[in-house]
Design an enzyme around this catalytic site. Sequence first.
Site, short mmCIF file in Angstrom:
data_model
loop_
_atom_site.label_atom_id
_atom_site.label_comp_id
_atom_site.label_asym_id
_atom_site.label_seq_id
_atom_site.Cartn_x
_atom_site.Cartn_y
_atom_site.Cartn_z
N ASP A 63 1.20 -7.33 2.45
CA ASP A 63 0.76 -6.29 2.02
C ASP A 63 2.43 -6.43 2.07
O ASP A 63 3.74 -5.23 2.76
CB ASP A 63 0.54 -5.20 3.15
CG ASP A 63 0.48 -3.87 2.48
OD1 ASP A 63 0.67 -3.78 2.23
OD2 ASP A 63 -0.40 -3.53 3.68
N HIS A 112 0.68 -1.14 0.00
CA HIS A 112 -0.11 0.04 0.13
C HIS A 112 0.33 1.14 0.35
O HIS A 112 0.55 2.41 0.18
CB HIS A 112 -0.97 -0.09 1.32
CG HIS A 112 -0.76 -0.11 2.74
ND1 HIS A 112 -0.30 -0.28 3.44
CD2 HIS A 112 -0.26 1.81 3.22
CE1 HIS A 112 0.63 0.27 4.45
NE2 HIS A 112 -0.31 1.19 4.23
N SER A 115 3.64 1.97 8.47
CA SER A 115 3.75 1.29 7.29
C SER A 115 5.50 0.57 6.75
O SER A 115 6.00 2.09 6.13
CB SER A 115 2.79 1.51 6.28
OG SER A 115 1.32 1.72 6.61
N1 ARG Z 1 -5.04 0.83 7.76
C1 ARG Z 1 -3.22 0.88 7.30
C2 ARG Z 1 -2.30 2.31 6.89
O1 ARG Z 1 -3.36 2.70 7.69
C3 ARG Z 1 -3.47 0.06 6.01
C4 ARG Z 1 -4.06 1.17 5.06
C5 ARG Z 1 -4.12 0.65 3.27
N2 ARG Z 1 -5.13 -0.61 3.04
C6 ARG Z 1 -6.50 -0.29 2.94
N3 ARG Z 1 -7.23 -1.16 1.96
N4 ARG Z 1 -7.04 0.88 2.55
O2 ARG Z 1 -2.64 2.81 6.48
N1 GLU Z 2 -1.59 1.47 7.42
C1 GLU Z 2 -0.75 2.40 8.57
C2 GLU Z 2 0.46 3.03 7.48
O1 GLU Z 2 0.43 3.96 6.25
C3 GLU Z 2 0.05 1.87 9.80
C4 GLU Z 2 -0.96 1.53 10.95
C5 GLU Z 2 -0.78 2.15 11.43
O2 GLU Z 2 -0.97 2.87 11.50
O3 GLU Z 2 -0.18 1.96 12.56
O4 GLU Z 2 1.33 3.90 7.92
#
Ligand code: ARG
Ligand code: GLU
Length: 727
Positions: free
Chosen positions: A222, A86, A653
Site C-alpha cells: 500500500d 489508498h 496512513s
Molecule cells: N483501513 C485502512 C484505513 O482506515 C485502509 C482503507 C483503504 N483500503 C480499503 N481496502 N478500503 O484507511
Molecule cells: N487506514 C487508516 C488511514 O487511512 C489508518 C489505519 C488506522 O485507522 O489506524 O488513516
Amino acid sequence: MIKRSISLILFSFLLLVRLSAGEGMWLPLLLRALNEKEMKSMGMKISAEDIYSINKGSLKDAIVHFGGGCTSEIISPQGLLLTNHHCGYGYIQSHSSIEQNLLRDGFWARNHAEELRCEGLTATLIVRMEDVTAQVLDGVGPTWKENDRRNRIDENIQKIKPRIVRLEDQDVFIRGFYNNNQYFAFVTEVFRDVRLVGTPPEAIGKFGADTDNWVWPRHTGDFSLFRIYAGKDNRPAPFDPANKPYVPKHFLPISLKGVREGDFTMVFGFPGRTNQYLTREGARQMVEVLNPVRIAQRDRALKIMDRKMRADAGTKIQYAPKYAGIANAWKKWIGENLGMRITGGLDRKAEQDSLFQARVSADPRFAPYANLVADLEDRYRRLEPFAHAREYYLETFHRNLDLVDFYQMVSGLINTYEGRGEEAFDKRRKEIRDLATAYYRDVNMDIDQEIFVSLGKEFYANVNPAFIYSHFRDLLERHGGDMDRMAAELYSSSLLTRPDALAALMDKPYAEWIRAVREDPVVKFYEEMKFYLDSDLNRMCSGFEDEIAELRRSHMAALIEVFPERRFYPDANSTLRVTYGKVEGYYPKDGVHYLNQTYLDGVMEKYVPGDYEFDVPKKLQQLYREKDYGPYGENGKMPLAFIGSNHTTGGNSGSPAIDAHGNLVGLNFDRVWEGTMSDINYDRSICRNIMVDARYILFIIDKFAGASWLVDEMKLVGLNKKLRKRK
Ligand code: ARG
Ligand code: GLU
C-alpha cells in the site's frame, strides 16, 4: 491512618492501569520532558532533539501532512514523498482513463518531466508549534457556558494569529488539546505543486482490497510516490512547470536491515481523532448504542451493493469506491466492538472511573470534581434517545444513499441565490450541471432506491415514533404504510433521479426553477427532514453535547490534577504526533498466535487468478518463482509487512515507521481488526498497527517496476556492498 492505607491501595491499583508502553500519541515538542527516557529504555538511539527541533534540521522536517487527511514523508534530497496507495488513490484515479489506466497498470515516471501534476493536492510541513493557551483563554470566565466560551475563543484566535511570528508565505492555525484545556499554534508551510511520481498497480497497492482490510496477516503493497515542487528560493509556490524539486531540511534514510520481534519503532504523523478519556458511560453509548445502528444499516446497504456488483461488471466499476468507503468504517466499528468485548473494555473504563472517584473523595481539595463522572453519566443518558435517533437519520438517509447528494446540490443553489443573487446562482448552476453529470455516472438509481427501502424499513421499525418527522409519517401513511410503494413514487416522480430532467431544470430561469424545485417530492422530503432536524432533534442533541463537552473538559483537567504521577497524552486532533512501541505479534484469540512479519509467499497463498481482490501480476509471480529479490530479500524470502504496538489511528496512513536510529523501516497503513478499539481503549495485548516493509517498497520500485532512478536518489542504509554492485 485510614487515609494512608487508601492511598496505598490506590497506588497498587495504579500500577495495574498505568500506561503500557506503546500507548500514547505524544506532542513532539514535549518528548524530551515526557518520553525520551522511556524511548531510550526501549532501545531508541537518537535523542528527542533529533526528532523535533526548531534550531536544526530534525525528523519532523521530513514529515508532511498529505492532502489534509493522510501522512507522507520525504525520502530523498529532492523532495520525493512516500505515502499510501489508498492516500494517493484519488489522484491516481484522476490521471486514469480507459486508454491509460494507472490504477490497473501502475505508473512510473521515467524522469522529472513525466511526473504528473495533481491539482488541489497540498503537502504541509510543520515549521514549529507553540503554546498559546494564555492568549486563547484570555478573558474566558471559569464558569462560562460552552457557547460564550467558544465565541470568545474564536475572537481571541483571530486576534492572536497575525501576531504569531512567521515568514510572509507561512500559514498558522490554532488547535485545542486535552479537550480544549490547552491550545497550540502551528506555523506551517503549504506546498501546492505536488506531482505523482509512481504507483504500483492496484493488484499490489490494494492487494486483498476489502476482504483483507483491517486484517492481519496482510500482504498489501500500500504505497505510492509523489514529489514536492518549490518555486524561487525553495519556497512554496503555485504550480509552475519551471518549479524545482523541493530541497528539504531533512529526509528519511531507508534501512534495509529489517525488523525483529522486540525492536523499537516509532510512527510519526497526523492521527485524526480519538476519544481515550471517555468515562464508562461515554464508551458504552458508543459501543452499545451508536455502533450497532451504524453496523446494522451498513450491513444492509453493503449486502445490496455486493449482490448488484457481483451480477454486473459495470456496476462493479461504478460502486467499488463507494463500497470501499462505506465498508471501511463499517468493518472498523465491528472490530471496535469485538475488541471492547474480548478485553473487557467497558469494565476497564468503570475501573478507571472508580479509581478517579476514590482519589477525589479522599482529598477535600478535589471536592469540586466529586460529581463529574455522575454528571457525565446523567447527560449521556439524557442524550441517548436523541443521539440514537440522529444516528439512524444519518445512516439511513445521508451516509449510504446517493439521492441526498443531488438534494444537497439543489439546496446549495437555493442558498447561493438567496445569499449572493442571480449572477452567482447562474454561475454556480453551470458548475453543478457538470458536477451532476459526473455524479450520475457512478449512481444506479435502482440500487439507491432498493437501499432506501431496506434502510427505511429498519429506520421506521427501530426509531422511537416521537422522533419520526411528520412529513415522513404522512407520506408513508398515504402509501398505506408500504415503504416500497413510497420509495417507488419518490424516486420516479423526482427530477433529481434523472440526469435529463435535472439538466432541463438547470436551464430554466430562476422563478420557474425554484417553483419546480419546491414541488419536487425528494426536495420536499429532505427539506422537511432538515427543518425537523435543525429545529428539534439536532438542537436537542447539541444542547446535551455542549454540556458533555464542558464536563469532559473539566474531567480531563481533573484527571491531570488528581493523578499527578501519570503522564497524559492529548486525544488525536489531526496534528503532528509521535507514537512508539515495539515490533510484536499477538494472540487474537484462544489458541492462535500471529507472528509479526509476512512475506511474499503469502501473496501467492492468497492468489486467485482473475479475482479483483486477489489477482497477482505476472511479473510479480515471475520474480517470486526466480526468487529475484535483489538486495531486498532476507534468507531467500521477500519480507512484505509487519506489525507493532504503535498507537495509531485514521490519519496515520502513510506515516513512516522509524527505527531506533531514525531510519525508515516501514510505512503505516492500517490496524488489526481486534485492536481498532484503540481509539477509545488502547490495550497492548491486541492493539497493533500494520506497516508495509520498506524493503518490499524498494523491491517493487526497483525489481518489479525497474524505476531504479528513484532508488538512486534515496539514501539506503545497511546495503551490503557486494550486493549493491551485483544489482
Ligand atoms: N483501513 C485502512 C484505513 O482506515 C485502509 C482503507 C483503504 N483500503 C480499503 N481496502 N478500503 O484507511
Ligand atoms: N487506514 C487508516 C488511514 O487511512 C489508518 C489505519 C488506522 O485507522 O489506524 O488513516
